[in-house]
Design a protein around this motif. Structure first.
Motif, PDB file in Angstrom:
ATOM      1  N   ARG A  20       0.226  -1.650  -0.186  1.00  9.28           N
ATOM      2  CA  ARG A  20      -0.021  -0.218   0.006  1.00  9.28           C
ATOM      3  C   ARG A  20       0.753   1.507   0.288  1.00  9.28           C
ATOM      4  O   ARG A  20       0.482   1.766  -1.047  1.00  9.28           O
ATOM      5  CB  ARG A  20      -0.409  -0.312   1.294  1.00  9.28           C
ATOM      6  N   ILE A  21       2.106   1.541   0.396  1.00  9.21           N
ATOM      7  CA  ILE A  21       2.371   2.434   0.621  1.00  9.21           C
ATOM      8  C   ILE A  21       3.290   2.623  -0.422  1.00  9.21           C
ATOM      9  O   ILE A  21       3.731   3.750  -1.185  1.00  9.21           O
ATOM     10  CB  ILE A  21       3.856   2.477   1.677  1.00  9.21           C
ATOM     11  N   GLU A  22       3.927   1.790  -1.103  1.00  9.95           N
ATOM     12  CA  GLU A  22       4.648   1.382  -2.414  1.00  9.95           C
ATOM     13  C   GLU A  22       3.741   2.133  -3.684  1.00  9.95           C
ATOM     14  O   GLU A  22       3.774   2.966  -4.213  1.00  9.95           O
ATOM     15  CB  GLU A  22       5.230   0.484  -2.826  1.00  9.95           C
ATOM     16  N   ALA A  23       2.295   1.368  -3.080  1.00  8.47           N
ATOM     17  CA  ALA A  23       1.946   2.352  -4.415  1.00  8.47           C
ATOM     18  C   ALA A  23       1.294   3.382  -4.467  1.00  8.47           C
ATOM     19  O   ALA A  23       0.971   4.450  -5.136  1.00  8.47           O
ATOM     20  CB  ALA A  23       0.397   1.138  -4.754  1.00  8.47           C
ATOM     21  N   LYS A  24       0.572   4.355  -3.111  1.00  4.63           N
ATOM     22  CA  LYS A  24       0.641   5.324  -2.721  1.00  4.63           C
ATOM     23  C   LYS A  24       2.090   6.251  -2.610  1.00  4.63           C
ATOM     24  O   LYS A  24       1.510   7.457  -3.885  1.00  4.63           O
ATOM     25  CB  LYS A  24       0.366   5.557  -0.947  1.00  4.63           C
ATOM     26  N   ALA A  25       3.106   5.594  -2.351  1.00  9.00           N
ATOM     27  CA  ALA A  25       3.950   7.076  -3.565  1.00  9.00           C
ATOM     28  C   ALA A  25       3.849   6.326  -5.035  1.00  9.00           C
ATOM     29  O   ALA A  25       4.113   8.053  -4.547  1.00  9.00           O
ATOM     30  CB  ALA A  25       5.399   5.961  -2.380  1.00  9.00           C
ATOM     31  N   GLN A  26       3.969   6.179  -5.311  1.00  8.85           N
ATOM     32  CA  GLN A  26       4.335   5.641  -7.032  1.00  8.85           C
ATOM     33  C   GLN A  26       3.233   6.821  -7.158  1.00  8.85           C
ATOM     34  O   GLN A  26       2.904   7.397  -7.863  1.00  8.85           O
ATOM     35  CB  GLN A  26       4.127   4.275  -7.744  1.00  8.85           C
ATOM     36  N   ALA A  27       1.377   6.846  -7.178  1.00 11.44           N
ATOM     37  CA  ALA A  27       1.165   7.554  -7.209  1.00 11.44           C
ATOM     38  C   ALA A  27       0.671   8.655  -6.955  1.00 11.44           C
ATOM     39  O   ALA A  27       0.335  10.145  -7.586  1.00 11.44           O
ATOM     40  CB  ALA A  27      -0.604   7.178  -6.861  1.00 11.44           C
ATOM     41  N   ILE A  28       1.660   9.394  -6.214  1.00 11.59           N
ATOM     42  CA  ILE A  28       1.684  10.695  -5.976  1.00 11.59           C
ATOM     43  C   ILE A  28       2.683  11.227  -7.022  1.00 11.59           C
ATOM     44  O   ILE A  28       2.987  12.221  -6.719  1.00 11.59           O
ATOM     45  CB  ILE A  28       2.894  10.795  -4.056  1.00 11.59           C
ATOM     46  N   SER A  29       3.837  10.073  -6.796  1.00 11.93           N
ATOM     47  CA  SER A  29       4.623  10.857  -7.403  1.00 11.93           C
ATOM     48  C   SER A  29       4.647  11.140  -9.282  1.00 11.93           C
ATOM     49  O   SER A  29       4.503  12.386  -9.526  1.00 11.93           O
ATOM     50  CB  SER A  29       6.004   9.355  -7.985  1.00 11.93           C
TER      51      SER A  29
END
Lengths: 378, 332
Positions: B109-118
């Motif tokens: 979830r953290i990885e996906a959210k970080a990618q989405a924000i980028s």
């Protein structure tokens, strides 16, 4: 559903103390289930509060108990009688209500304050409620055509509609005239009261050891159920039984359990019988465990150990904050198979009751057996 | 029987550590002292014409009237991610800890959210950066050009690519375990020599994280008590943060030492203090009162459990006080 504030008797006493500081105290009504001591409290505790607040001797506070639910409205409002005035015109005069006469009679006999208890008011008919409404109002204090004598405190009690005691919701204008509170029965307060009043210790001990000793509301099934009133009656039966049985060994015969059940219901009567059996098995009482955990007896029998523990657990909040740590000391003296389960149970209960379990023993235990505790806790 | 090795070794295996780098630049630049002095002098002499120079803020917003838009599109999502997803993880061993039980759901979830924000920041930058720069330059020149003609060179605007590279990336490290000598290919005697030091170090870190988690929760409980007492300023974050910190301490304790005293207190917080919707506190005085009382009580209870002797000492202390020294597990 009701939205009356809920208080224990000790809370109600505090409110009443404030109320009694007024020159003319306001009427207070206590609603609650049957047999939890509402009327009893008004009869025996309120006079002491009135005496303290008004600076009179308690024997100068008279109590009049009246039950509006079995009276007609005219008994309170008086009966209209045609009679002639000075000009010879025919007018309606009202008879003196009996309640006013009783109050004046008490005053004439030397009472400085009179408490009038309108018992079971919520069971009264609509016209009776309307008739007594003016004496509930601190600004009116009038019954029929007659003013209430000074230094008269009117209080009321009653069941709630959900108590299945023939009561119903008060007429809407009554709660606006008085302080109305719903009694939140406190088992621990009752235990303290019962001990101070020499109620048979087997009954008190059973109530102390079993959180569900008293019925939580009126059961749906027909039959007796456990209330403080029933407990006091059952305690008197037990006193008589013990006096008549010279070689009593702690066991209650079936017929005696059934006798208790007539006042307590079968569930609570069995709790008393079980408690009696424990006493016979040297199971220490909660007080002993929680104040002398190093020396209190730990029964050899595993089940008896757990019963001793559970009784003490049920009494934790009666004691100081150290009670949880003290009980933990007792737990460490139990059999290994009981120790982990009881230790976990104690930690959970201490958290629920707002107590802190932080003795060195407890900490050592938590670390030493963390894997087993994890299994049990889950 | 548990000893320190068991408790700490288990705990070491129960946590994975991640490091998350979130750059967050304000794009506001402090004017040099010489320039601020020049502005002050002009104002003092009364010669400052309001059309020439504006006194007051000595920080130059590089995107001028679009500074707030930049904050909303670029910095706000990163701050929200940092506060809600990263800061709610416990600090441990120089990073943020995730229990192995929660790892399969939390880390992706953290990885996906970080990618989405980028991705979000890149898209917004591509659409708006040129506008921000142009408006920022115009505003800077208009406001400070009189006292600092070289203002645009001094502000050093990045290119779009540089901006995205410096502001759009959130780095989530590869998860690692707490430093440990287990599974290291060394001779047994060498391992034994250094293992104790590592365990001590690990215990120190774990105990520190435990205290920190309790402190965080207690601090927030105090805020809850204060705000519920005042009966105002309820924001949803008051309830959400309480929930996050309760969950954080619970997952830590369950992965560390299973201290049932703490997990039982957390049960009470969940049952008696927490609400899902802060409107419940706003509209129900009874719930506000019971939550407040329970929060006060559990706060005191946490006080009593915060400080303790290190597990090593507890585990190796004289065990005679417990069950007359009987070794419990052997009896099962």
């Amino acid at each position: 559903m009701s939205t009356y504030p809920q208080m224990t008797l000790s809370g109600i006493a505090q409110t009443m103390q404030i109320n009694l500081m007024r020159e003319v105290p306001q009427t207070m009504m206590i609603l609650g289930q049957s047999g939890v001591g509402k009327t009893q409290w008004f009869r025996f505790e309120l006079p002491k509060l009135v005496a303290d607040a008004k600076g009179v001797a308690v024997d100068k506070v008279a109590v009049i108990l009246t039950q509006p639910s079995s009276r007609d409205a005219t008994e309170f409002a008086g009966v209209g009688i045609p009679s002639k005035n000075d000009e010879g015109q025919l007018v309606t005069r009202f008879s003196l209500p009996n309640l006013i006469e009783q109050i004046e009679s008490e005053k004439a006999s030397g009472a400085e304050w009179v408490i009038v208890i309108l018992d079971e008011l919520s069971g009264a008919a609509d016209d009776v409620m309307k008739a007594v409404a003016p004496i509930l109002d601190v600004k009116q204090k009038q019954l029929g055509e007659f003013p209430l004598p000074d230094k008269t405190l009117v209080v009321a009690s009653g069941n709630r509609s959900k108590d299945k005691a023939g009561s119903r919701r008060l007429l809407g204008h009554l709660p606006t005239r008085m302080k109305t509170v719903e009694l939140m029965f406190s088992r621990l307060d009752w235990i303290e009261w019962a001990r101070n009043n020499q109620v048979n210790e087997l009954i008190v001990g059973a109530a102390e050891a079993n959180e569900n000793f008293f019925a939580d509301g009126t059961p749906t099934e027909d039959g007796p159920y456990s209330t403080p009133r029933g407990a006091v009656e059952a305690a008197e039966d037990l006193d008589m039984f013990m006096r008549s049985t010279s070689d009593w060994n702690g066991h209650l015969p079936t017929w005696m359990v059934d006798t208790l059940a007539m006042n307590l219901g079968i569930g609570a009567a069995n709790m008393v019988a079980e408690h009696s059996r424990l006493v016979a098995h040297d199971v220490p009482d909660p007080l002993e465990i929680l104040t002398s955990p190093d020396t209190a007896n730990v029964p050899d029998n595993s089940g008896m150990q757990l019963l001793a523990f559970n009784r003490a657990l049920g009494s934790l909040t009666r004691f100081s904050d150290d009670a949880a740590n003290n009980l933990f000391t007792y737990v460490t003296r139990m059999m290994p198979e009981n120790m982990i389960v009881s230790g976990v149970e104690l930690a959970k209960t201490a958290a629920q009751k707002g107590l802190t379990l932080n003795s060195a023993e407890a900490q050592q235990f938590m670390i030493k057996y963390s894997d087993l505790i994890g299994l049990v806790a889950k | 029987m548990n000893d320190i090795s068991d408790v700490v070794k288990n705990a070491i295996g129960n946590f994975l550590i991640i490091n998350v780098m979130i750059s967050k630049k304000s794009f506001k630049k402090q004017l040099p002292k010489a320039v601020t002095k020049k502005i002050a002098d002009k104002i003092a002499k009364g010669s400052a014409n309001s059309k020439d120079v504006v006194g007051g803020d000595t920080q130059v917003p590089m995107f001028g009237p679009y500074q707030k838009e930049f904050e909303r599109m670029v910095n706000a999502p990163k701050a929200e991610f940092r506060n809600n997803d990263i800061y709610t993880l416990l600090e441990l061993d120089g990073g943020r800890a995730i229990t192995t039980a929660e790892f399969p759901t939390v880390f992706p979830r953290i990885e996906a959210k970080a990618q989405a924000i980028s991705d979000h920041i890149r898209n917004r930058a591509e659409g708006h950066f040129a506008k921000w720069v142009e408006a920022g330059k115009r505003s800077a020149l208009q406001t400070y050009g009189v006292v600092m003609p070289e203002i645009l060179e001094w502000l050093e605007y990045p290119t779009l690519e540089q901006f995205i590279a410096e502001n759009g990336e959130i780095e989530v490290s590869t998860p690692r375990v707490i430093s440990s000598l287990s599974n290291v290919n060394l001779p047994a005697d060498v391992i034994e020599t250094y293992a104790k030091r590592h365990e001590d170090k690990a215990e120190e870190m774990l105990e520190g994280a435990r205290v920190k988690a309790i402190d965080n929760l207690q601090e927030h409980l105090k805020l809850v008590v204060t705000q519920l007492g005042e009966g105002k300023r309820f924001h949803q974050s008051l309830a959400d943060t309480l929930k996050a910190q309760t969950r954080s301490l619970r997952s830590f304790v369950e992965a560390y030492d299973n201290d049932v005293r703490l997990t039982s207190i957390l049960d009470v917080i969940e049952q008696k203090v927490q609400v899902n919707d802060v409107d419940i506190w706003k509209t129900q005085s009874h719930k506000r009162s019971t939550s407040r009382q329970a929060a006060e009580t559990v706060s005191k209870q946490l006080d009593g459990l915060r400080d303790r002797v290190a597990p090593t000492q507890a585990a190796t202390a004289d065990t005679a006080v417990i069950n007359n020294g009987l070794d419990l597990p052997d009896l099962f």
